[in-house]
Design a protein around this motif. Structure first.
Motif, PDB file in Angstrom:
ATOM      1  N   ARG A 119       0.837  -1.200   0.000  1.00 60.10           N
ATOM      2  CA  ARG A 119       0.000   0.000   0.000  1.00 60.10           C
ATOM      3  C   ARG A 119       0.874   1.253   0.000  1.00 60.10           C
ATOM      4  O   ARG A 119       1.969   1.266   0.572  1.00 60.10           O
ATOM      5  N   ILE A 120       0.373   2.309  -0.666  1.00 58.51           N
ATOM      6  CA  ILE A 120       1.063   3.598  -0.731  1.00 58.51           C
ATOM      7  C   ILE A 120       0.078   4.662  -0.270  1.00 58.51           C
ATOM      8  O   ILE A 120      -0.890   4.966  -0.969  1.00 58.51           O
ATOM      9  N   THR A 121       0.295   5.199   0.914  1.00 60.05           N
ATOM     10  CA  THR A 121      -0.578   6.231   1.469  1.00 60.05           C
ATOM     11  C   THR A 121       0.138   7.570   1.400  1.00 60.05           C
ATOM     12  O   THR A 121       1.275   7.689   1.858  1.00 60.05           O
ATOM     13  N   VAL A 122      -0.531   8.573   0.821  1.00 64.43           N
ATOM     14  CA  VAL A 122       0.040   9.916   0.715  1.00 64.43           C
ATOM     15  C   VAL A 122      -0.810  10.866   1.552  1.00 64.43           C
ATOM     16  O   VAL A 122      -2.029  10.943   1.364  1.00 64.43           O
ATOM     17  N   VAL A 123      -0.169  11.573   2.475  1.00 59.62           N
ATOM     18  CA  VAL A 123      -0.860  12.561   3.303  1.00 59.62           C
ATOM     19  C   VAL A 123      -0.489  13.950   2.793  1.00 59.62           C
ATOM     20  O   VAL A 123       0.685  14.325   2.787  1.00 59.62           O
ATOM     21  N   GLU A 124      -1.491  14.704   2.359  1.00 61.38           N
ATOM     22  CA  GLU A 124      -1.292  16.056   1.829  1.00 61.38           C
ATOM     23  C   GLU A 124      -2.349  16.976   2.420  1.00 61.38           C
ATOM     24  O   GLU A 124      -3.541  16.678   2.351  1.00 61.38           O
ATOM     25  N   ARG A 125      -1.922  18.089   2.966  1.00 60.69           N
ATOM     26  CA  ARG A 125      -2.862  18.962   3.670  1.00 60.69           C
ATOM     27  C   ARG A 125      -3.496  20.029   2.795  1.00 60.69           C
ATOM     28  O   ARG A 125      -4.490  20.644   3.190  1.00 60.69           O
ATOM     29  N   GLU A 126      -2.940  20.290   1.614  1.00 56.70           N
ATOM     30  CA  GLU A 126      -3.463  21.354   0.758  1.00 56.70           C
ATOM     31  C   GLU A 126      -4.424  20.796  -0.294  1.00 56.70           C
ATOM     32  O   GLU A 126      -4.001  20.071  -1.199  1.00 56.70           O
ATOM     33  N   PRO A 127      -5.711  21.111  -0.211  1.00 56.03           N
ATOM     34  CA  PRO A 127      -6.659  20.630  -1.222  1.00 56.03           C
ATOM     35  C   PRO A 127      -6.265  21.054  -2.631  1.00 56.03           C
ATOM     36  O   PRO A 127      -6.479  20.296  -3.591  1.00 56.03           O
ATOM     37  N   ALA A 128      -5.671  22.234  -2.766  1.00 55.84           N
ATOM     38  CA  ALA A 128      -5.280  22.712  -4.095  1.00 55.84           C
ATOM     39  C   ALA A 128      -4.259  21.787  -4.726  1.00 55.84           C
ATOM     40  O   ALA A 128      -4.333  21.475  -5.925  1.00 55.84           O
ATOM     41  N   VAL A 129      -3.279  21.338  -3.944  1.00 59.06           N
ATOM     42  CA  VAL A 129      -2.243  20.457  -4.485  1.00 59.06           C
ATOM     43  C   VAL A 129      -2.862  19.144  -4.965  1.00 59.06           C
ATOM     44  O   VAL A 129      -2.524  18.623  -6.041  1.00 59.06           O
ATOM     45  N   ILE A 130      -3.782  18.603  -4.182  1.00 59.28           N
ATOM     46  CA  ILE A 130      -4.461  17.371  -4.591  1.00 59.28           C
ATOM     47  C   ILE A 130      -5.234  17.601  -5.887  1.00 59.28           C
ATOM     48  O   ILE A 130      -5.173  16.779  -6.816  1.00 59.28           O
ATOM     49  N   ASP A 131      -5.933  18.714  -5.987  1.00 58.78           N
ATOM     50  CA  ASP A 131      -6.686  19.035  -7.204  1.00 58.78           C
ATOM     51  C   ASP A 131      -5.767  19.162  -8.411  1.00 58.78           C
ATOM     52  O   ASP A 131      -6.107  18.697  -9.514  1.00 58.78           O
ATOM     53  N   TRP A 132      -4.611  19.793  -8.238  1.00 59.29           N
ATOM     54  CA  TRP A 132      -3.689  19.988  -9.364  1.00 59.29           C
ATOM     55  C   TRP A 132      -3.205  18.659  -9.908  1.00 59.29           C
ATOM     56  O   TRP A 132      -2.879  18.545 -11.086  1.00 59.29           O
ATOM     57  N   HIS A 133      -3.154  17.640  -9.043  1.00 56.90           N
ATOM     58  CA  HIS A 133      -2.742  16.313  -9.503  1.00 56.90           C
ATOM     59  C   HIS A 133      -3.907  15.521 -10.094  1.00 56.90           C
ATOM     60  O   HIS A 133      -3.723  14.768 -11.050  1.00 56.90           O
ATOM     61  N   ARG A 134      -5.073  15.684  -9.534  1.00 56.98           N
ATOM     62  CA  ARG A 134      -6.203  14.882 -10.006  1.00 56.98           C
ATOM     63  C   ARG A 134      -6.708  15.331 -11.369  1.00 56.98           C
ATOM     64  O   ARG A 134      -7.000  14.501 -12.236  1.00 56.98           O
ATOM     65  N   ASP A 135      -6.816  16.632 -11.564  1.00 56.19           N
ATOM     66  CA  ASP A 135      -7.349  17.084 -12.860  1.00 56.19           C
ATOM     67  C   ASP A 135      -6.782  18.441 -13.256  1.00 56.19           C
ATOM     68  O   ASP A 135      -7.430  19.229 -13.932  1.00 56.19           O
ATOM     69  N   GLY A 136      -5.553  18.737 -12.839  1.00 53.89           N
ATOM     70  CA  GLY A 136      -4.933  20.017 -13.149  1.00 53.89           C
ATOM     71  C   GLY A 136      -3.595  19.844 -13.850  1.00 53.89           C
ATOM     72  O   GLY A 136      -3.287  18.773 -14.388  1.00 53.89           O
ATOM     73  N   PRO A 137      -2.762  20.868 -13.818  1.00 52.32           N
ATOM     74  CA  PRO A 137      -1.499  20.858 -14.568  1.00 52.32           C
ATOM     75  C   PRO A 137      -0.502  19.794 -14.132  1.00 52.32           C
ATOM     76  O   PRO A 137       0.398  19.444 -14.899  1.00 52.32           O
TER      77      PRO A 137
END
Length: 225
Positions: free
Chosen positions: A89-107
């Motif tokens: 398993r690979i768990t990534v903890v990220e606190r900034e919603p913007a950063v997650i959005d940029w990876h999911r459907d952004g630049p």
């Protein structure tokens, strides 16, 4: 200055911890937090070392180890972990919603699309310091890259992760023989000593030379078995 060298702001948001900006500078994508440069897509060697060094330090033969990656950033660590078959398993903890959005459907999606689609991958939106103190999950490896390192924290509160109480929390999350790997923009002999005082064994520092200035490093320590 030629037009192509002027940074272009792609997104600017007020997040839970202040302003975060994604900008393009030539071919590079850069993340800026509260006006302070955090990271870009220029290299990624030290982020990949973070993952590889943790895996190499685990006891031989440990099956499908579970890794926690602290900080999604531009995605180098996640993409590298998912590209290899040895992690479970690979768990990534990220606190900034913007950063997650940029990876999911952004630049930044082009860097991590396959990794995010990997069934081993889980993204947790949370502050890593709080997560370490609150979660009941345990891991074989913690790969932490949430700031510029123990001696140069950008975000107030992150320094607590590198002190005795924060390292005690990290040790609690690790299974016996588990590995803590911490990325830093510069070597920190003081942090090495703090790791030893917190009970970590086999403490060492691996360096990645950079074009100018002191090398990036990964600090490593193993929880006693």
């Amino acid at each position: 200055m030629p037009v192509h060298e002027i940074p272009e702001v792609l997104d600017r948001r007020e997040g839970p911890y202040g302003e975060v900006v994604l900008r393009r500078h030539g071919e590079l994508l850069q993340i800026i937090a509260n006006g302070c440069f955090l990271m870009d897509t220029s290299d990624g060697r030290s982020e990949r070392l973070l993952v590889d060094a943790a895996l190499a330090a685990l006891p031989a033969g440990r099956p499908a180890p579970h890794v926690l990656i602290g900080g999604l950033g531009v995605g180098f660590s996640l993409a590298h972990a998912a590209a290899g078959p040895r992690w479970g398993r690979i768990t990534v903890v990220e606190r900034e919603p913007a950063v997650i959005d940029w990876h999911r459907d952004g630049p930044l999606a082009g860097l991590t699309r396959e990794a995010l689609a990997d069934p081993r991958t889980e993204i947790v939106e949370a502050d890593l310091v709080a997560y370490v103190n609150e979660t009941s999950d345990t891991y074989d490896a913690l790969c932490l890259d949430i700031d510029n390192g123990p001696d140069w924290t950008v975000t107030e509160g992150n320094e607590g992760l590198y002190g005795p109480s924060g390292l005690a929390g990290c040790a609690r999350l690790l299974r016996p023989g588990g590995v803590l790997a911490v990325w830093s923009a510069q070597p920190s002999p003081v942090f090495e000593e703090t790791l030893r005082n917190a009970g970590f064994q086999q403490v060492r520092t691996e360096e990645i030379p950079v074009a100018r200035g002191v090398p990036d490093v990964v600090h490593l320590g193993v929880r006693a078995g």
